[in-house]
Design a protein around this motif. Sequence first.
Motif, PDB file in Angstrom:
ATOM      1  N   GLU A   5       0.801  -1.228   0.000  1.00  0.00           N
ATOM      2  CA  GLU A   5       0.000   0.000   0.000  1.00  0.00           C
ATOM      3  C   GLU A   5       0.841   1.288   0.000  1.00  0.00           C
ATOM      4  N   ILE A   6       2.166   1.193   0.196  1.00  0.00           N
ATOM      5  CA  ILE A   6       2.964   2.428   0.236  1.00  0.00           C
ATOM      6  C   ILE A   6       3.981   2.542  -0.901  1.00  0.00           C
ATOM      7  N   HIS A   7       4.206   1.491  -1.654  1.00  0.00           N
ATOM      8  CA  HIS A   7       5.197   1.513  -2.723  1.00  0.00           C
ATOM      9  C   HIS A   7       4.521   1.589  -4.086  1.00  0.00           C
ATOM     10  N   PRO A   8       5.162   2.272  -5.038  1.00  0.00           N
ATOM     11  CA  PRO A   8       4.584   2.320  -6.390  1.00  0.00           C
ATOM     12  C   PRO A   8       4.692   0.954  -7.076  1.00  0.00           C
ATOM     13  N   THR A   9       3.912   0.787  -8.105  1.00  0.00           N
ATOM     14  CA  THR A   9       3.937  -0.455  -8.866  1.00  0.00           C
ATOM     15  C   THR A   9       5.262  -0.562  -9.618  1.00  0.00           C
ATOM     16  N   TRP A  10       5.864  -1.735  -9.570  1.00  0.00           N
ATOM     17  CA  TRP A  10       7.160  -1.965 -10.220  1.00  0.00           C
ATOM     18  C   TRP A  10       6.939  -2.749 -11.509  1.00  0.00           C
ATOM     19  N   PHE A  11       7.485  -2.216 -12.597  1.00  0.00           N
ATOM     20  CA  PHE A  11       7.403  -2.875 -13.888  1.00  0.00           C
ATOM     21  C   PHE A  11       8.799  -3.404 -14.227  1.00  0.00           C
ATOM     22  N   PRO A  12       9.015  -4.709 -14.170  1.00  0.00           N
ATOM     23  CA  PRO A  12      10.355  -5.265 -14.354  1.00  0.00           C
ATOM     24  C   PRO A  12      10.862  -5.218 -15.800  1.00  0.00           C
ATOM     25  N   ASN A  13       9.984  -5.139 -16.776  1.00  0.00           N
ATOM     26  CA  ASN A  13      10.393  -5.129 -18.183  1.00  0.00           C
ATOM     27  C   ASN A  13       9.884  -3.873 -18.878  1.00  0.00           C
ATOM     28  N   THR A  14      10.352  -2.726 -18.424  1.00  0.00           N
ATOM     29  CA  THR A  14       9.948  -1.446 -19.001  1.00  0.00           C
ATOM     30  C   THR A  14      10.768  -1.160 -20.249  1.00  0.00           C
ATOM     31  N   PRO A  15      10.101  -0.913 -21.398  1.00  0.00           N
ATOM     32  CA  PRO A  15      10.860  -0.580 -22.607  1.00  0.00           C
ATOM     33  C   PRO A  15      11.402   0.850 -22.542  1.00  0.00           C
ATOM     34  N   VAL A  16      12.623   1.032 -23.029  1.00  0.00           N
ATOM     35  CA  VAL A  16      13.259   2.348 -23.076  1.00  0.00           C
ATOM     36  C   VAL A  16      13.384   2.739 -24.550  1.00  0.00           C
ATOM     37  N   PHE A  17      12.837   3.916 -24.912  1.00  0.00           N
ATOM     38  CA  PHE A  17      12.838   4.386 -26.289  1.00  0.00           C
ATOM     39  C   PHE A  17      13.668   5.653 -26.430  1.00  0.00           C
ATOM     40  N   CYS A  18      14.357   5.786 -27.566  1.00  0.00           N
ATOM     41  CA  CYS A  18      15.070   7.008 -27.927  1.00  0.00           C
ATOM     42  C   CYS A  18      14.735   7.285 -29.387  1.00  0.00           C
ATOM     43  N   ASP A  19      14.157   8.439 -29.668  1.00  0.00           N
ATOM     44  CA  ASP A  19      13.724   8.808 -31.023  1.00  0.00           C
ATOM     45  C   ASP A  19      12.771   7.771 -31.610  1.00  0.00           C
ATOM     46  N   GLY A  20      11.923   7.216 -30.777  1.00  0.00           N
ATOM     47  CA  GLY A  20      10.940   6.247 -31.241  1.00  0.00           C
ATOM     48  C   GLY A  20      11.471   4.845 -31.452  1.00  0.00           C
ATOM     49  N   LYS A  21      12.754   4.631 -31.207  1.00  0.00           N
ATOM     50  CA  LYS A  21      13.358   3.306 -31.403  1.00  0.00           C
ATOM     51  C   LYS A  21      13.557   2.637 -30.051  1.00  0.00           C
ATOM     52  N   LEU A  22      13.242   1.367 -29.995  1.00  0.00           N
ATOM     53  CA  LEU A  22      13.440   0.593 -28.770  1.00  0.00           C
ATOM     54  C   LEU A  22      14.926   0.385 -28.542  1.00  0.00           C
ATOM     55  N   ILE A  23      15.404   0.774 -27.349  1.00  0.00           N
ATOM     56  CA  ILE A  23      16.823   0.645 -27.013  1.00  0.00           C
ATOM     57  C   ILE A  23      17.063  -0.617 -26.188  1.00  0.00           C
ATOM     58  N   TYR A  25      15.390  -2.884 -22.336  1.00  0.00           N
ATOM     59  CA  TYR A  25      14.387  -3.049 -21.295  1.00  0.00           C
ATOM     60  C   TYR A  25      15.073  -2.889 -19.950  1.00  0.00           C
ATOM     61  N   THR A  26      14.353  -2.301 -19.017  1.00  0.00           N
ATOM     62  CA  THR A  26      14.882  -2.123 -17.664  1.00  0.00           C
ATOM     63  C   THR A  26      13.726  -2.146 -16.680  1.00  0.00           C
ATOM     64  N   GLY A  27      14.034  -2.154 -15.412  1.00  0.00           N
ATOM     65  CA  GLY A  27      13.004  -2.089 -14.392  1.00  0.00           C
ATOM     66  C   GLY A  27      12.719  -0.644 -14.023  1.00  0.00           C
ATOM     67  N   SER A  28      11.438  -0.311 -13.832  1.00  0.00           N
ATOM     68  CA  SER A  28      11.071   1.067 -13.524  1.00  0.00           C
ATOM     69  C   SER A  28       9.701   1.106 -12.873  1.00  0.00           C
ATOM     70  N   THR A  29       9.380   2.261 -12.307  1.00  0.00           N
ATOM     71  CA  THR A  29       8.041   2.472 -11.772  1.00  0.00           C
ATOM     72  C   THR A  29       7.121   3.062 -12.836  1.00  0.00           C
ATOM     73  N   LYS A  30       7.649   3.303 -14.031  1.00  0.00           N
ATOM     74  CA  LYS A  30       6.839   3.770 -15.161  1.00  0.00           C
ATOM     75  C   LYS A  30       6.721   2.638 -16.177  1.00  0.00           C
ATOM     76  N   GLN A  31       5.637   2.623 -16.937  1.00  0.00           N
ATOM     77  CA  GLN A  31       5.420   1.546 -17.900  1.00  0.00           C
ATOM     78  C   GLN A  31       6.281   1.702 -19.149  1.00  0.00           C
ATOM     79  N   GLU A  32       6.698   2.948 -19.451  1.00  0.00           N
ATOM     80  CA  GLU A  32       7.497   3.210 -20.640  1.00  0.00           C
ATOM     81  C   GLU A  32       8.409   4.398 -20.359  1.00  0.00           C
ATOM     82  N   LEU A  33       9.664   4.333 -20.839  1.00  0.00           N
ATOM     83  CA  LEU A  33      10.613   5.416 -20.660  1.00  0.00           C
ATOM     84  C   LEU A  33      11.042   5.950 -22.023  1.00  0.00           C
TER      85      LEU A  33
END
Length: 72
Positions: A5-23, A25-33
Motif C-alpha cells: 500500500e505504500i510503494h509504487p507499482t514496479w514494472f520489471p520489463n519497461t521498454p526504453v525508447f530514444c527517437d521512437g526506437k526501442l533501445i 528493457y529495464t526495471g522502472s516504476t513507469k510503464q514506458e521510458l
Amino acid sequence: MSKPEIHPTWFPNTPVFCDGKLICYTGSTKQELNVDVWLKNHPFYTDSQTIIDSEGRVERFMKKYGLNPANN
C-alpha cells in the motif's frame, strides 16, 4: 517484503525508447521510458563532438580586459 500500500507499482520489463526506437528493457516504476540521449547518440561516445568556441578562456579574458600577455 515491501508493503504493497505504500510503494509504487514496479514494472520489471519497461521498454526504453530514444527517437521512437526501442533501445533496451529495464526495471522502472513507469510503464514506458523515453530518453533524448543515450550511449549510441551522445557526442562524447560517438566522437562527433564539435568545438563551439575555438578561442581559449585565457585569451578571451585577456582580450576582454585589454591585457597583453607578453607584458606579464
